[in-house]
Write an enzyme that holds these catalytic residues in place. Structure first.
Site, PDB file in Angstrom:
ATOM      1  N   THR A  43       0.869  -1.117  -0.060  1.00  0.00           N
ATOM      2  CA  THR A  43      -0.082  -0.115  -0.162  1.00  0.00           C
ATOM      3  C   THR A  43       0.795   1.278  -0.134  1.00  0.00           C
ATOM      4  OG1 THR A  43      -0.137   0.076   2.553  1.00  0.00           O
ATOM      5  CG2 THR A  43      -1.824  -1.204   1.261  1.00  0.00           C
ATOM      6  N   ASP A  44       0.146   2.486  -0.345  1.00  0.00           N
ATOM      7  CA  ASP A  44       0.722   3.659  -0.436  1.00  0.00           C
ATOM      8  C   ASP A  44       0.676   4.468   0.938  1.00  0.00           C
ATOM      9  OD1 ASP A  44      -1.667   4.483  -0.445  1.00  0.00           O
ATOM     10  OD2 ASP A  44      -1.540   5.225  -2.683  1.00  0.00           O
ATOM     11  N   ALA A  45       0.881   5.673   1.048  1.00  0.00           N
ATOM     12  CA  ALA A  45       0.604   6.523   2.445  1.00  0.00           C
ATOM     13  C   ALA A  45      -0.785   6.553   2.687  1.00  0.00           C
ATOM     14  CB  ALA A  45       1.373   7.590   2.253  1.00  0.00           C
ATOM     15  N   VAL A  83      -3.945   2.563   0.235  1.00  0.00           N
ATOM     16  CA  VAL A  83      -4.387   1.922  -0.833  1.00  0.00           C
ATOM     17  C   VAL A  83      -3.442   1.257  -1.723  1.00  0.00           C
ATOM     18  CG1 VAL A  83      -5.529   2.642  -3.199  1.00  0.00           C
ATOM     19  CG2 VAL A  83      -6.267   3.795  -1.145  1.00  0.00           C
TER      20      VAL A  83
END
Length: 143
Positions: free
Chosen positions: A25-27, A30
């Site tokens: 995931t990203d920050a 997601v």
């Protein structure tokens, strides 16, 4: 009876289960868009393995490897941390030296991402195109 005859052709549709982890995931929590390509790669590898095609063994035996030469990916909905996904692989086209598959990432019955991936068979040292070995072709062709 030959050993090749004992190994079934891959199913028309192969499903690979996958869980989304922090590293995916990203920050914002997601799944980072490029990670879908990793998910698709894992599913294709397991699809080939289910058909009796081990990629390390293929390289050692024939000098051939598969490389991705084209991708077209469409993102529809986000996957998030801890989601249980199913990554689908369907063979679309099989040529003498190339293979195209359709891939989809599902969360339950919700389509999240879809792609068309074209793969070429090349010599592992020169990266020149070569024919897909005949035993591999036969394993990737439904009866």
């Amino acid at each position: 009876m030959s050993q090749t005859a004992l190994i079934p052709a891959p199913p028309l549709l192969h499903m690979h289960p996958l869980r989304v982890y922090w590293e995916d995931t990203d920050a914002g929590g997601v799944v980072f868009y490029a990670n879908y390509l990793k998910f698709f790669e894992r599913a294709r590898t397991e699809w080939l393995r289910a058909a009796g095609v081990g990629q390390h063994e293929l390289r050692e035996r024939t000098g051939a490897i598969f490389i991705v030469i084209d991708t077209r990916v469409r993102y529809l909905r986000p996957a998030r941390l801890d989601d249980a996904l199913q990554i689908a692989v369907t063979r679309a086209e099989l040529g003498r030296a190339t293979l195209t598959v359709h891939q989809h990432a599902w969360r339950g019955d919700e389509l999240l991402c879809e792609g068309n991936i074209q793969i070429a068979c090349v010599d592992h040292t020169s990266f020149r195109p070569q024919r897909i070995p005949s035993d591999v072709l036969s394993r990737l062709t439904p009866p």
